[in-house]
Design a protein around this motif. Sequence first.
Motif, PDB file in Angstrom:
ATOM      1  N   TYR A  91       0.810  -1.230   0.000  1.00 17.19           N
ATOM      2  CA  TYR A  91       0.000   0.000   0.000  1.00 17.19           C
ATOM      3  C   TYR A  91       0.838   1.274   0.000  1.00 17.19           C
ATOM      4  CZ  TYR A  91      -3.808  -3.201   0.925  1.00 17.19           C
ATOM      5  OH  TYR A  91      -4.717  -4.227   0.826  1.00 17.19           O
ATOM      6  N   ASN A  92       2.109   1.145  -0.357  1.00 15.71           N
ATOM      7  CA  ASN A  92       3.002   2.297  -0.414  1.00 15.71           C
ATOM      8  C   ASN A  92       2.983   3.101   0.890  1.00 15.71           C
ATOM      9  OD1 ASN A  92       4.956   3.735  -1.806  1.00 15.71           O
ATOM     10  ND2 ASN A  92       3.477   5.203  -2.634  1.00 15.71           N
ATOM     11  N   GLY A  93       2.829   2.381   1.996  1.00 18.04           N
ATOM     12  CA  GLY A  93       2.856   3.007   3.317  1.00 18.04           C
ATOM     13  C   GLY A  93       1.559   3.651   3.755  1.00 18.04           C
ATOM     14  N   SER A  94       0.509   3.540   2.959  1.00 15.30           N
ATOM     15  CA  SER A  94      -0.749   4.215   3.266  1.00 15.30           C
ATOM     16  C   SER A  94      -1.691   3.320   4.070  1.00 15.30           C
ATOM     17  CB  SER A  94      -1.442   4.650   1.967  1.00 15.30           C
ATOM     18  OG  SER A  94      -2.738   5.137   2.265  1.00 15.30           O
ATOM     19  N   LEU A  95      -1.828   3.627   5.341  1.00 15.17           N
ATOM     20  CA  LEU A  95      -2.756   2.897   6.196  1.00 15.17           C
ATOM     21  C   LEU A  95      -4.196   3.128   5.741  1.00 15.17           C
ATOM     22  CD1 LEU A  95      -3.188   1.127   8.693  1.00 15.17           C
ATOM     23  CD2 LEU A  95      -3.157   3.215  10.069  1.00 15.17           C
ATOM     24  N   GLY A  96      -4.496   4.350   5.330  1.00 14.03           N
ATOM     25  CA  GLY A  96      -5.841   4.670   4.854  1.00 14.03           C
ATOM     26  C   GLY A  96      -6.235   3.835   3.640  1.00 14.03           C
ATOM     27  N   LEU A  97      -5.308   3.675   2.695  1.00 11.84           N
ATOM     28  CA  LEU A  97      -5.585   2.866   1.511  1.00 11.84           C
ATOM     29  C   LEU A  97      -5.829   1.408   1.891  1.00 11.84           C
ATOM     30  CD1 LEU A  97      -5.812   2.645  -1.565  1.00 11.84           C
ATOM     31  CD2 LEU A  97      -3.318   2.402  -1.649  1.00 11.84           C
ATOM     32  N   MET A  98      -5.058   0.907   2.829  1.00 16.39           N
ATOM     33  CA  MET A  98      -5.244  -0.477   3.259  1.00 16.39           C
ATOM     34  C   MET A  98      -6.608  -0.672   3.910  1.00 16.39           C
ATOM     35  SD  MET A  98      -3.089  -2.872   5.884  1.00 16.39           S
ATOM     36  CE  MET A  98      -3.861  -2.255   7.374  1.00 16.39           C
ATOM     37  N   VAL A  99      -6.960   0.201   4.830  1.00 14.70           N
ATOM     38  CA  VAL A  99      -8.255   0.090   5.515  1.00 14.70           C
ATOM     39  C   VAL A  99      -9.387   0.250   4.510  1.00 14.70           C
ATOM     40  CG1 VAL A  99      -9.771   1.148   7.238  1.00 14.70           C
ATOM     41  CG2 VAL A  99      -7.347   0.809   7.757  1.00 14.70           C
ATOM     42  N   ASN A 100      -9.266   1.205   3.598  1.00 11.88           N
ATOM     43  CA  ASN A 100     -10.288   1.413   2.572  1.00 11.88           C
ATOM     44  C   ASN A 100     -10.485   0.150   1.736  1.00 11.88           C
ATOM     45  OD1 ASN A 100     -12.174   3.044   1.125  1.00 11.88           O
ATOM     46  ND2 ASN A 100     -10.642   3.256  -0.491  1.00 11.88           N
ATOM     47  N   THR A 101      -9.401  -0.501   1.354  1.00 12.65           N
ATOM     48  CA  THR A 101      -9.481  -1.739   0.573  1.00 12.65           C
ATOM     49  C   THR A 101     -10.205  -2.825   1.360  1.00 12.65           C
ATOM     50  OG1 THR A 101      -7.419  -1.206  -0.576  1.00 12.65           O
ATOM     51  CG2 THR A 101      -8.124  -3.511  -0.602  1.00 12.65           C
ATOM     52  N   ILE A 119      -9.560   2.951  18.494  1.00 11.43           N
ATOM     53  CA  ILE A 119      -8.131   3.044  18.178  1.00 11.43           C
ATOM     54  C   ILE A 119      -7.810   4.432  17.634  1.00 11.43           C
ATOM     55  CG2 ILE A 119      -6.344   2.212  16.589  1.00 11.43           C
ATOM     56  CD1 ILE A 119      -7.694  -0.606  16.884  1.00 11.43           C
ATOM     57  N   ILE A 120      -8.633   4.915  16.719  1.00 16.41           N
ATOM     58  CA  ILE A 120      -8.411   6.238  16.137  1.00 16.41           C
ATOM     59  C   ILE A 120      -8.594   7.330  17.196  1.00 16.41           C
ATOM     60  CG2 ILE A 120      -9.342   7.926  14.485  1.00 16.41           C
ATOM     61  CD1 ILE A 120      -9.917   5.437  12.661  1.00 16.41           C
ATOM     62  N   LYS A 121      -9.614   7.181  18.019  1.00 15.79           N
ATOM     63  CA  LYS A 121      -9.870   8.162  19.089  1.00 15.79           C
ATOM     64  C   LYS A 121      -8.674   8.243  20.036  1.00 15.79           C
ATOM     65  CE  LYS A 121     -13.118   9.101  22.818  1.00 15.79           C
ATOM     66  NZ  LYS A 121     -14.264   8.602  23.577  1.00 15.79           N
ATOM     67  N   GLU A 122      -8.139   7.089  20.443  1.00 13.73           N
ATOM     68  CA  GLU A 122      -6.979   7.071  21.346  1.00 13.73           C
ATOM     69  C   GLU A 122      -5.743   7.661  20.675  1.00 13.73           C
ATOM     70  OE1 GLU A 122      -6.530   3.073  22.816  1.00 13.73           O
ATOM     71  OE2 GLU A 122      -8.548   3.094  23.687  1.00 13.73           O
ATOM     72  N   ALA A 123      -5.575   7.416  19.381  1.00 11.73           N
ATOM     73  CA  ALA A 123      -4.432   7.983  18.666  1.00 11.73           C
ATOM     74  C   ALA A 123      -4.517   9.504  18.620  1.00 11.73           C
ATOM     75  CB  ALA A 123      -4.377   7.410  17.236  1.00 11.73           C
ATOM     76  N   ARG A 124      -5.713  10.012  18.406  1.00 20.19           N
ATOM     77  CA  ARG A 124      -5.924  11.468  18.409  1.00 20.19           C
ATOM     78  C   ARG A 124      -5.627  12.060  19.771  1.00 20.19           C
ATOM     79  NH1 ARG A 124     -11.332  11.837  14.791  1.00 20.19           N
ATOM     80  NH2 ARG A 124     -10.293  12.186  12.808  1.00 20.19           N
ATOM     81  N   GLU A 125      -6.092  11.401  20.820  1.00 15.58           N
ATOM     82  CA  GLU A 125      -5.863  11.886  22.188  1.00 15.58           C
ATOM     83  C   GLU A 125      -4.388  11.916  22.538  1.00 15.58           C
ATOM     84  OE1 GLU A 125      -8.369   9.326  24.545  1.00 15.58           O
ATOM     85  OE2 GLU A 125     -10.200  10.367  23.937  1.00 15.58           O
TER      86      GLU A 125
END
Length: 128
Positions: A91-101, A119-125
């Motif tokens: 995914y060329n380093g793209s986590l978003g592309l992987m999750v989208n797929t 997970i996303i909420k905790e990462a933002r915090e």
Amino acid sequence: MDEKAVGLTNSEWHIMENLWEASPKTATQLIKAMEEETGWAKSTTKTVLKRMEQKGYIAYREGEKAREYYAVLMRNEVVESETSSFLNRIYNGSLGLMVNTLVKKRDIPEEEMEELYQIIKEARERRQ
């Protein structure tokens, strides 16, 4: 473990999972486990053990009756390395592309969506 990707083969994963589950194990114990799990012959397991020892993935100590093998690499470190390598390679380093797929290809249960949200909420915090 250093920052270099480990890149375990499927065969090596079988051995490592057995050693991470319980260590140390003798060659006899690993041979029996691999025969049951994969159908490998004794010689196959011994070959994989030798190769993994040469790579520094496993080591042994002399036990009372036999060599006792144990993992040198920690499971979480290997998983992180393999995941990072996969993400970069596919995914060329793209986590978003992987999750989208993944989201497009399968129905995600509500509890998994909630887990991802947390997970996303905790990462933002952690960033704040």
